[in-house]
Write an enzyme that holds these catalytic residues in place. Structure first.
Site, mmCIF file in Angstrom:
data_model
loop_
_atom_site.group_PDB
_atom_site.id
_atom_site.type_symbol
_atom_site.label_atom_id
_atom_site.label_comp_id
_atom_site.label_asym_id
_atom_site.label_seq_id
_atom_site.Cartn_x
_atom_site.Cartn_y
_atom_site.Cartn_z
ATOM 1 N NE ARG A 144 30.270 -12.773 -25.599
ATOM 2 C CZ ARG A 144 30.052 -13.892 -25.547
ATOM 3 N NH1 ARG A 144 29.484 -14.605 -24.637
ATOM 4 N NH2 ARG A 144 30.312 -14.885 -26.618
ATOM 5 C CG HIS B 214 34.245 -18.344 -29.377
ATOM 6 N ND1 HIS B 214 33.043 -18.940 -29.551
ATOM 7 C CD2 HIS B 214 35.053 -19.236 -29.284
ATOM 8 C CE1 HIS B 214 32.941 -20.148 -29.664
ATOM 9 N NE2 HIS B 214 34.549 -20.477 -29.206
ATOM 10 C CD GLU C 151 35.272 -24.029 -29.490
ATOM 11 O OE1 GLU C 151 33.664 -24.238 -30.016
ATOM 12 O OE2 GLU C 151 35.655 -23.036 -28.838
ATOM 13 C CG ASN D 234 28.910 -12.073 -28.692
ATOM 14 O OD1 ASN D 234 29.862 -12.417 -29.511
ATOM 15 N ND2 ASN D 234 28.086 -13.017 -28.255
ATOM 16 C CE1 TYR E 259 30.393 -19.851 -32.852
ATOM 17 C CE2 TYR E 259 31.228 -18.604 -34.786
ATOM 18 C CZ TYR E 259 31.025 -18.664 -33.380
ATOM 19 O OH TYR E 259 31.678 -17.654 -32.650
ATOM 20 C CG PHE F 159 21.614 -17.276 -34.292
ATOM 21 C CD1 PHE F 159 22.892 -17.633 -34.250
ATOM 22 C CD2 PHE F 159 20.966 -18.040 -33.157
ATOM 23 C CE1 PHE F 159 23.529 -18.648 -33.141
ATOM 24 C CE2 PHE F 159 21.089 -18.849 -32.415
ATOM 25 C CZ PHE F 159 22.483 -19.315 -32.418
HETATM 26 P P1 DAT Z 1 28.548 -18.215 -26.619
HETATM 27 O O1 DAT Z 1 29.098 -17.370 -27.505
HETATM 28 O O2 DAT Z 1 28.432 -17.375 -25.386
HETATM 29 O O3 DAT Z 1 29.180 -19.389 -26.183
HETATM 30 P P2 DAT Z 1 26.537 -19.483 -27.755
HETATM 31 O O4 DAT Z 1 27.265 -20.569 -28.283
HETATM 32 O O5 DAT Z 1 25.032 -19.680 -27.787
HETATM 33 O O6 DAT Z 1 27.117 -18.280 -27.054
HETATM 34 O O7 DAT Z 1 26.260 -18.821 -29.453
HETATM 35 C C1 DAT Z 1 27.295 -18.693 -30.374
HETATM 36 C C2 DAT Z 1 27.408 -17.336 -30.935
HETATM 37 O O8 DAT Z 1 26.295 -17.297 -31.917
HETATM 38 C C3 DAT Z 1 27.205 -16.076 -29.855
HETATM 39 O O9 DAT Z 1 28.382 -15.678 -29.594
HETATM 40 C C4 DAT Z 1 26.384 -15.021 -30.740
HETATM 41 C C5 DAT Z 1 25.734 -15.955 -31.608
HETATM 42 N N1 DAT Z 1 24.153 -15.951 -31.302
HETATM 43 C C6 DAT Z 1 23.695 -16.890 -30.207
HETATM 44 N N2 DAT Z 1 22.396 -16.709 -29.964
HETATM 45 C C7 DAT Z 1 21.960 -15.756 -30.704
HETATM 46 C C8 DAT Z 1 20.709 -15.042 -31.138
HETATM 47 N N3 DAT Z 1 19.676 -15.140 -30.338
HETATM 48 N N4 DAT Z 1 20.619 -14.335 -32.141
HETATM 49 C C9 DAT Z 1 21.853 -13.797 -32.758
HETATM 50 N N5 DAT Z 1 23.135 -14.242 -32.437
HETATM 51 C C10 DAT Z 1 23.133 -15.284 -31.569
HETATM 52 MG MG MG Z 2 29.308 -21.007 -27.369
#
Ligand code: DAT
Ligand code: MG
Length: 140
Positions: free
Chosen positions: A102, A115, A126, A112, A49, A57
């Site tokens: 989700r 991934h 990945e 959620n 990540y 977060f």
């Molecule tokens: P996605 O998993 O839909 O690609 P992302 O890449 O923006 O979303 O974020 C990766 C993960 O990080 C996501 O599945 C959950 C966590 N996350 C993202 N935004 C967040 C937030 N505002 N508060 C808490 N966790 C968050």
């Molecule tokens: Mg993402």
């Protein structure tokens, strides 16, 4: 016909949603080309990540992703990246479309359940993060 990476996160494994999620993948004609159960070390989760490092977060996300085993999947088939993300639904379960994973099972933005890679470049990276080439079924 690019492959993408799917993960059932610790909340999904804990709540025994793995079979349900794989069923959805198969039901829409996507193909499971690789599969394993793993438990991430903190350092591995931070690396996976890395794009989110520094966000508010981030630390909580790393704690969560290392809190239990996850199931990692190589998902293939036409438009696999987009179609897997369609099955997952939006990041925030409250905003995800009905009948998405989700929306049905997610309990917060963080917890959620699943991934999915978000582009061909991230999908390639990945998949390689978790799978060697010889652990992935070749395309027919
Ligand atoms: P996605 O998993 O839909 O690609 P992302 O890449 O923006 O979303 O974020 C990766 C993960 O990080 C996501 O599945 C959950 C966590 N996350 C993202 N935004 C967040 C937030 N505002 N508060 C808490 N966790 C968050
Ligand atoms: Mg993402």
């Amino acid at each position: 016909m690019a492959n993408t990476l799917g993960i059932v996160k610790p909340d999904g494994v804990r709540r025994k949603l793995v079979g349900n999620i794989m069923g959805r993948i198969e039901n829409v004609g996507l193909i499971l080309r690789g599969l394993k159960v793993v438990r991430l070390e903190k350092e591995e989760a931070r690396k996976f990540y890395a794009v989110h490092e520094g966000k508010p977060f981030f630390n909580s996300l790393i704690e969560f992703m290392t809190s239990g085993p996850i199931v990692v999947m190589v998902i293939g088939g036409h438009d696999s990246i987009e179609r897997w993300r369609d099955l997952m639904g939006a990041t925030d379960p409250a905003k995800a479309r009905y009948n998405t994973i989700r929306r049905e099972f997610g309990t917060s933005v963080e917890k959620n359940v699943v991934h999915g890679s978000d582009s061909p470049v991230t999908a390639r990276a990945e998949v390689a993060f978790f799978f060697k080439d010889d652990e992935i079924l070749p395309k027919e």
